[in-house]
Design an enzyme around this catalytic site. Structure first.
Site, short mmCIF file in Angstrom:
data_model
loop_
_atom_site.label_atom_id
_atom_site.label_comp_id
_atom_site.label_asym_id
_atom_site.label_seq_id
_atom_site.Cartn_x
_atom_site.Cartn_y
_atom_site.Cartn_z
N LYS A 49 0.83 -1.22 0.00
CA LYS A 49 0.00 0.00 0.00
C LYS A 49 0.86 1.26 0.00
O LYS A 49 2.04 1.25 0.33
CB LYS A 49 -0.98 -0.05 1.17
N ARG A 80 -4.11 -10.10 4.43
CA ARG A 80 -4.39 -10.06 2.98
C ARG A 80 -3.15 -9.56 2.25
O ARG A 80 -2.73 -8.43 2.46
CB ARG A 80 -5.60 -9.14 2.75
C1 7PM Z 1 -5.73 0.30 -5.75
C2 7PM Z 1 -5.89 0.83 -4.48
C3 7PM Z 1 -5.84 -1.05 -5.97
C4 7PM Z 1 -6.16 0.01 -3.43
C5 7PM Z 1 -6.09 -1.87 -4.91
C6 7PM Z 1 -6.25 -1.33 -3.66
C7 7PM Z 1 -8.36 -4.10 0.94
C8 7PM Z 1 -9.40 -4.81 0.38
C9 7PM Z 1 -8.36 -3.69 -1.16
C10 7PM Z 1 -8.15 -4.18 2.35
C11 7PM Z 1 -10.03 -5.67 2.41
C12 7PM Z 1 -5.32 -3.11 -2.30
C13 7PM Z 1 -6.49 -2.19 -2.49
N1 7PM Z 1 -7.71 -3.42 -0.03
N2 7PM Z 1 -10.23 -5.59 1.09
N3 7PM Z 1 -9.40 -4.55 -0.94
N4 7PM Z 1 -9.01 -4.98 3.03
N5 7PM Z 1 -10.83 -6.43 3.15
O1 7PM Z 1 -4.23 -2.56 -1.98
O2 7PM Z 1 -7.26 -3.56 2.96
O3 7PM Z 1 -5.40 -4.31 -2.53
S1 7PM Z 1 -8.00 -3.05 -2.70
#
Ligand code: 7PM
Length: 275
Positions: A222, A256
């Site tokens: 992130k 995750r």
């Molecule tokens: C762009 C920005 C692409 C952010 C993907 C993301 C989470 C999630 C995501 C989380 C849960 C990523 C995020 N993040 N579901 N879905 N918890 N439960 O970095 O932190 O994967 S998308």
């Protein structure tokens, strides 16, 4: 307190932290650069994460990247359903990362065991559909919307504000008929949070154990590591592993991640050193 998640005659023990591997079925994913957007490659990526020890595969067809275009129902279904059908042949849990009730329904019918909703079942009809499907749900906290969330995140007290949100969403779920033992909480790193907010949550994540529900942590690659370490997305592995280690030591139940093999090693070392 050991939690056991149950879905469709399968159960998942959360006595030690387990890994949810991220499978982006999107052509515009920020970290995989569209590399895994074809069905074939997505299936290969899933198989690889399973071989490396992921116990849940989180399949998402909607990008939540700030400013990403909305994805139609048809497009989202076309991205995720064939991949769910492939992964459902394996002995692993499948999570569907969606906010759309119709995607939840078709995904669970195709084999998904868990609903992962970054909008915490706040879209119209989502609570009712999730209740009728009778599978576990992950409620993630987000301030604002994916389009606006990183503009100027603001909290009175980031931990207590998230806890209030959890309390309200847990009540909404129970009132809709979702079983308490089906609820997982996630503070939502990066979703309407500054670096300082993210670090406060990382340090104080045990505060969310007050609900006596499993906690899911998603830190992998992130942008907090961009801001803290000045690293581009492909250089965030060490930061992500340190975050996973801290979360495991603080009692997170589900982590995750993109980098399954590396995180399995970290969790193994943490496990043998637990007191
Ligand atoms: C762009 C920005 C692409 C952010 C993907 C993301 C989470 C999630 C995501 C989380 C849960 C990523 C995020 N993040 N579901 N879905 N918890 N439960 O970095 O932190 O994967 S998308």
């Amino acid at each position: 307190m050991t939690y056991v998640l149950k879905s469709k005659n399968k159960s998942l023990e959360l006595s030690k932290p387990i890994i949810m591997g991220i499978l982006n079925a999107t052509p515009d994913s920020f970290s995989d650069g569209g590399q895994f957007n074809t069905y074939e490659t997505a299936c290969q990526h899933a198989d690889e994460m399973i071989a490396h020890g992921a116990q849940i595969i989180d399949i998402g067809g909607e990008s939540t990247r700030p400013g990403a275009p909305d994805v139609s129902l048809e497009e989202e279904l076309a991205r995720v359903i064939p991949v769910i059908e492939h992964v459902s042949k394996k002995d692993v849990w499948i999570s569907i990362d969606t906010s759309k009730p119709e995607v939840m329904k078709q995904a669970v019918e195709a084999g998904a065991h868990l609903i992962n909703d970054v909008r915490a079942l706040q879209e119209p009809g989502a609570l009712e559909v999730a209740a009728s499907l009778n599978v576990p749900v992950c409620l993630m906290h987000m301030q604002g919307t994916p389009r606006t969330m990183q503009t100027a995140p603001k909290y009175q007290d980031v931990i207590e504000d998230i806890a209030v949100f959890f309390e309200q969403r847990i009540k909404a779920c129970i009132d809709a008929g979702i079983k308490r033992e089906h609820i997982i909480l996630d503070p939502g790193f990066g979703f309407g949070k500054t670096l300082e907010h993210n670090l406060t949550i990382l340090k104080n994540q045990k505060a969310f154990h007050r609900f006596d529900l499993p906690v899911l942590i998603g830190l992998s690659r992130k942008s907090m590591f961009k801001h803290l370490l000045n690293r581009d997305v492909e250089e965030r592995l060490a930061g992500s592993l340190a975050g996973a280690m801290i979360s495991a030591q603080k009692g997170a139940h589900i982590i995750r991640v993109h980098d399954v093999a590396e995180t399995v090693d970290v969790l193994t070392v943490v496990d043998v050193c637990q007191e």
